[in-house]
Design a protein around this motif. Structure first.
Motif: not given
Length: 416
Positions: A258-284
């Motif tokens: 979960s923590l790995g997916h959460m960190r990934h979601a944060n990084a992806l959001a800052r890379l302006h990849q909202p779809t991928e970020s929300l998918r990672a947040l859901n996995l977290a």
């Protein structure tokens, strides 16, 4: 009555009390001789008042090891030229002195007879680490926390330098040394000093490898990811998060996943990849749900529901969903333990920022004032004050001339 200003200055640089200095010198004496020292805070006061011009040899070595400089630079005066020459020629002194201003050990004592480190030594050092974690949760990135961690890690490594430890104890000690060094790195992260943190983490990575422990390695990667994010290198942060979520411990334990997916979601959001970020947040979220009821190890126990909501709020902030970020932060602050002073202040500051971004300027000012008021006088949480500074920038950009808001702007300049 005289005054030893050099010693007082060295203690002040490390934010070290008289009692704490006495305790650490006694611990060094035990490392040198196998017997715990008997120094008290009363002895330290005598040193500070210059009543003792030249401490006994063991105390002198302990002071030098703890404070990272020779006795003559700590304001002590040898009784005679013969004493000065004896100090310079003493092979034990040469072997034991630690000479890094940062507190890093570059040499360690090797007494003629050294006891083999065992479980009681590991337990004693772990108790010091637990005490360090308590201080960190209150004070955050204070330089004293960072220096204490560096010094403790050096003593752990020194205890292994003579060999003789069993494989189990050796791995346990290397894991502890890595964890302690990660604590030094996290203090630097909280002080917004990512380059200093990376230096600590390079050492922690080596120690984790010697421990041959996947959880320990995971923690190092987590902190490396945070330093990348702090340096605005979000591509590197995303790559670090990928390592975390694909690690063996993440495959084994849903909380780490979960923590790995959460960190990934944060990084992806800052890379302006909202779809991928929300998918990672859901996995977290899904992995976190599977982890409920399991007893986490000491380090990752910070990753509670309150912390999950706080880290989720960072994702929503990066995606521009400030109302959802505020909702998550309110949930966090309602649930976070009172003892976690540093985190409570940090998340209150982020709440202020989310309110300012929604145009709630007076409310943001009141929340920002509350966040700053939570910080203890000796706190070093630069992340918190930097967040308050960003809140002020958002408010100033609105061009408001409201008296209450203008007063807060001027007041907050003194905090940051």
């Amino acid at each position: 009555m005289g005054e030893n200003r050099e010693l007082a200055t060295a203690m002040a640089e490390l934010d070290m009390s008289q009692a704490e200095l006495a305790r650490r010198v006694n611990a060094e004496t035990q490392q040198l001789t196998g017997k715990e020292g008997s120094l008290t805070d009363r002895d330290i006061r005598r040193y500070l008042r210059a009543e003792t011009a030249w401490p006994q040899h063991k105390q002198r070595l302990g002071l030098e090891r703890v404070l990272g400089r020779p006795a003559t630079e700590l304001g002590f005066i040898p009784r005679s030229r013969r004493a000065r020459q004896a100090q310079a020629e003493d092979p034990l002194h040469r072997r034991t002195f630690l000479v890094a201003a940062t507190g890093t050990a570059v040499a360690a004592a090797t007494p003629a007879r050294r006891s083999r480190p065992g479980q009681s030594d590991a337990d004693r050092l772990h108790r010091e680490y637990t005490e360090l974690l308590r201080d960190d949760s209150r004070l955050g990135g204070a330089r004293r926390i960072e220096n204490t961690a560096v010094e403790l890690a050096a003593r752990i490594q020194s205890s292994l330098a003579g060999g003789g430890a069993s494989d189990r104890i050796r791995r346990q000690m290397y894991r502890l040394a890595s964890d302690v060094t990660c604590s030094a790195a996290f203090a630097a992260i909280d002080a917004s000093a990512p380059q200093r943190a990376r230096t600590h983490l390079d050492k922690a990575l080596t120690l984790a490898g010697l421990a041959r422990d996947s959880e320990t390695m995971y923690r190092v990667w987590d902190h490396l990811m945070l330093t990348s994010s702090q340096r605005e290198n979000h591509a590197e942060a995303a790559a670090g998060a990928e390592v975390m979520k694909r690690s063996s411990v993440a495959r084994r334990d849903p909380l780490y996943a979960s923590l790995g997916h959460m960190r990934h979601a944060n990084a992806l959001a800052r890379l302006h990849q909202p779809t991928e970020s929300l998918r990672a947040l859901n996995l977290a979220e899904k992995a976190f749900g599977r982890a409920r009821g399991e007893q986490p190890s000491a380090w990752i126990s910070f990753y509670s529901r309150a912390e999950f909501d706080a880290l989720s709020s960072y994702v929503w902030t990066a995606l521009g969903e400030h109302e959802r970020a505020e909702f998550g932060l309110h949930r966090t602050l309602a649930a976070i333990p009172d003892g976690m002073v540093r985190n409570k202040a940090l998340y209150t500051a982020h709440l202020s920022l989310s309110q300012a971004r929604q145009g709630e300027l007076e409310l943001a000012c009141a929340t920002g004032r509350r966040a700053y008021g939570m910080l203890l006088p000796s706190s070093g949480s630069q992340r918190t004050t930097n967040t308050i500074a960003r809140t002020r920038q958002v408010i100033e950009a609105t061009g408001t001339r409201a008296p209450e808001v203008m007063s807060w702007i001027e007041e907050s300049r003194r905090w940051t």
